[in-house]
Design a protein around this motif. Structure first.
Motif, PDB file in Angstrom:
ATOM      1  N   GLU A  94       0.820  -1.203   0.000  1.00 20.05           N
ATOM      2  CA  GLU A  94       0.000   0.000   0.000  1.00 20.05           C
ATOM      3  C   GLU A  94       0.859   1.260   0.000  1.00 20.05           C
ATOM      4  O   GLU A  94       0.653   2.165  -0.813  1.00 20.05           O
ATOM      5  N   PHE A  95       1.847   1.334   0.908  1.00 21.91           N
ATOM      6  CA  PHE A  95       2.754   2.476   0.940  1.00 21.91           C
ATOM      7  C   PHE A  95       4.018   2.051   1.666  1.00 21.91           C
ATOM      8  O   PHE A  95       4.068   1.003   2.315  1.00 21.91           O
ATOM      9  N   VAL A  96       5.080   2.855   1.561  1.00 22.03           N
ATOM     10  CA  VAL A  96       6.367   2.486   2.144  1.00 22.03           C
ATOM     11  C   VAL A  96       6.337   2.564   3.667  1.00 22.03           C
ATOM     12  O   VAL A  96       7.085   1.866   4.353  1.00 22.03           O
ATOM     13  N   VAL A  97       5.502   3.429   4.226  1.00 24.32           N
ATOM     14  CA  VAL A  97       5.318   3.540   5.677  1.00 24.32           C
ATOM     15  C   VAL A  97       3.818   3.490   5.939  1.00 24.32           C
ATOM     16  O   VAL A  97       3.011   3.626   5.009  1.00 24.32           O
ATOM     17  N   PRO A  98       3.402   3.287   7.165  1.00 24.84           N
ATOM     18  CA  PRO A  98       1.966   3.331   7.446  1.00 24.84           C
ATOM     19  C   PRO A  98       1.343   4.647   6.977  1.00 24.84           C
ATOM     20  O   PRO A  98       1.889   5.721   7.206  1.00 24.84           O
TER      21      PRO A  98
END
Length: 613
Positions: A456-460
């Motif tokens: 979904e993405f590199v970090v939350p």
């Protein structure tokens, strides 16, 4: 002779200033003029030091950094006249290999306060400067495939080396009795079969005839190559000290960092030494491999003779991995309480290993080893370790302006995620970052097929970064939905977004998603600059005939104030042939209003546009 001695001669203390002194040799030699001896180097240096500072400033403009460093060694007076800005810029950036010898160089600089206070930027090269031999059978088989002329030159060089070793005693000589005896026989044969009356030209012709005769005879090149391999093997042993205790190594780096009060930038890179300029490669090899340097000094024809001797060498597998070096060096900076402004990742060679940092494993490796059992630490032990060091991270990176992060491809597979999805130390590091640049190490094509589901993405997406103004994403393989969620979380601060061609992996983005993303960002965020490449078409046949179609958008300025905003749309077509040639075609269109911009995106088919052309 008396007449000679009584000739009128003006001695230096008797001469007028306009007289030129005459220099004579002994009276027995007559009145022969003798030129004056050259001035000592100390006199020349003193004259140079006496020059005005502005003249020295002009001279340094034409000198390289290396020459300026040599110039400051002439005298203290001259060093004081050198431009301080030039010296600061030279000493501000230092590059060290992350090995024992590289750390010793860092420690030497740290022990000199005058130089230590100038260092603001340190680059750690993760490559190993040490060399070793490939396997014996590979080297011999490779040498046997060389042209006849090359094999003969290698054999003659080895024989010449053995003659020198026998005639010039040395403690480093190879102690092989059979080789010594055969070499001695050849020397005695040359001594007692020659004729003193033959001229030099005749001896040269005889020698050439002997060499031609030797080449015509069946030559046992393989035996000579085995001996050459043994010679190199003897001079490539004990070249480095292995890292016995990584915690002790980190303590030394931390201690050196404490002596660098102005350290602000940390950088990581990996150079492929074998692909550098040959002079650069050999300079590094000589510096870090003293035994090899001695061998090359004693045998200069190894290099001058155009022999392919470097084919037998390989870099020692002592290089550092980015996933281990990146958090370890940041830990040292936090322990030393330095104020780090930027963390950069430079050029990484494409050679194995392809490893990047991990946000789930952002502490040094020894932190995950239990102090009591020596085995893998429990979650409670790791949390306790993090609590003891978290304050140092918050202090060191509180003013972080830019963070570049190259992620490991294994991160997405849950590798090393036994403890955290995101390490608390990573959160403390990027909490106040202003410019975040993230990309991922690309693996093999087979692995790329396996990992078809993007993250979904590199970090939350719920992570709120207080001062984030710019985010740049390379080949990370995320979803457009995840990017939108993260931007909405940080909509108060983010002003610039840049997404490259591989940001969304190999997933084709539909036009409805693109239009919805643009609408959401326009209505809910105050972006001033956005550049995104959307993959809208993909034809992929494993390793050949790859075709990609991109719809690129560039919006600069306030979206709501169309008088000061530019809307650019790019149609891109990338094609990779079986030979590996990468071709890019592009076509750009500028629109003057948001409505025209959206309408053009809705009706344009990128793939059809290039197929028609």
């Amino acid at each position: 002779m008396a007449q000679v001695l009584t000739t009128t001669t003006l001695w230096p203390h008797q001469m007028a200033p306009h007289h030129q002194p005459h220099y004579f040799t002994s009276p027995l030699a007559g009145l022969q003029p003798h030129p004056p001896a050259p001035a000592p180097l100390s006199v020349s240096f003193s004259l140079l030091s006496a020059l005005p500072a502005d003249i020295i400033y002009e001279i340094t403009d034409y000198l390289s950094n290396t020459e300026v460093l040599k110039l400051q060694l002439v005298s203290r007076g001259l060093r004081r006249k050198l431009p301080i800005q030039r010296l600061n810029s030279i000493h501000s950036h230092k590059t060290y290999f992350l090995c024992q010898d590289g750390i010793r160089k860092l420690e030497r600089i740290a022990r000199i306060p005058r130089l230590a206070k100038r260092v603001t930027h340190i680059t750690f090269d993760l490559e190993s400067p040490y060399v070793g031999l490939l396997k014996r059978y590979w080297c011999i088989s490779t040498a046997m495939g060389y042209p006849q002329e090359t094999r003969a030159r290698m054999q003659r060089w080895y024989h010449n080396h053995m003659r020198r070793s026998l005639t010039l005693p040395s403690a480093r000589r190879i102690k092989d009795k059979s080789l010594r005896a055969s070499g001695l026989k050849r020397i005695l044969k040359r001594m007692f079969t020659g004729h003193g009356e033959e001229s030099g030209s005749l001896r040269t012709k005889n020698r050439e005839a002997e060499e031609e005769a030797e080449e015509e005879e069946p030559t046992k090149y393989e035996d000579a190559f085995h001996e050459i391999f043994t010679l190199f093997e003897v001079h490539l042993t004990s070249l480095y000290l292995k890292w016995q205790d990584k915690a002790e190594i980190l303590e030394r780096i931390t201690s050196a960092f404490r002596s660098l009060p102005n350290l602000q930038i940390l950088e990581f890179k990996r150079t492929d030494i074998t692909k550098e300029d040959p002079s650069v490669m050999l300079k590094i090899w000589r510096e870090y491999n003293p035994e090899l340097a001695w061998l090359l000094k004693k045998n200069p024809e190894i290099e001058d003779g155009d022999l392919p001797w470097t084919d037998w060498f390989s870099r020692e597998a002592l290089h550092s991995h980015l996933w281990e070096a990146y958090p370890s060096i940041l830990f040292c900076a936090a322990q030393a309480k330095r104020r780090i402004k930027e963390v950069r990742v430079g050029t990484l060679s494409t050679e194995y290993p392809k490893s990047g940092a991990m946000i789930s494993f952002f502490e040094p490796y020894h932190a995950r080893i239990s102090d009591t059992t020596g085995r893998q630490a429990t979650e409670a032990e790791l949390n306790s370790w993090i609590e003891r060091h978290a304050e140092g991270y918050r202090y060191t990176f509180s003013g972080l302006r830019r963070l570049e992060l190259c992620l490991d491809e294994k991160e997405r597979e849950g590798y090393h995620r036994e403890y955290f999805e995101v390490s608390p130390l990573f959160t403390d590091t990027i909490r106040t970052v202003e410019d975040l640049v993230v990309w991922k190490v690309q693996g093999s094509e087979v692995r790329r097929e396996e990992n078809t589901t993007p993250k979904e993405f590199v970090v939350p997406t719920t992570m709120n970064l207080e001062k984030l103004r710019r985010i740049e994403l390379g080949k990370v393989g995320i979803t457009l939905r995840g990017l939108k969620a993260f931007l909405l979380t940080n909509k108060e601060t983010v002003k610039e977004v840049v997404c490259g061609e591989g940001t969304f992996g190999h997933s084709v983005v539909e036009k409805e998603e693109i239009l919805d993303f643009l609408e959401q960002t326009r209505d809910n965020m105050g972006l001033e600059n956005i550049e995104v490449d959307f993959l809208v078409g993909n034809q992929y046949r494993r390793l050949i005939d790859e075709k990609k179609y991109f719809l690129s958008v560039k919006i600069h300025g306030n979206w709501r104030d169309q008088a000061f905003c530019g809307f650019d749309i790019g149609l891109k077509y990338r094609f990779t042939t079986i030979s590996g040639e990468d071709t890019m075609q592009s076509h750009w269109v500028r629109k003057h209003s948001y409505e025209e911009f959206v309408k053009f995106i809705a009706v344009t088919d990128v793939q059809e546009h290039f197929e028609i052309q």
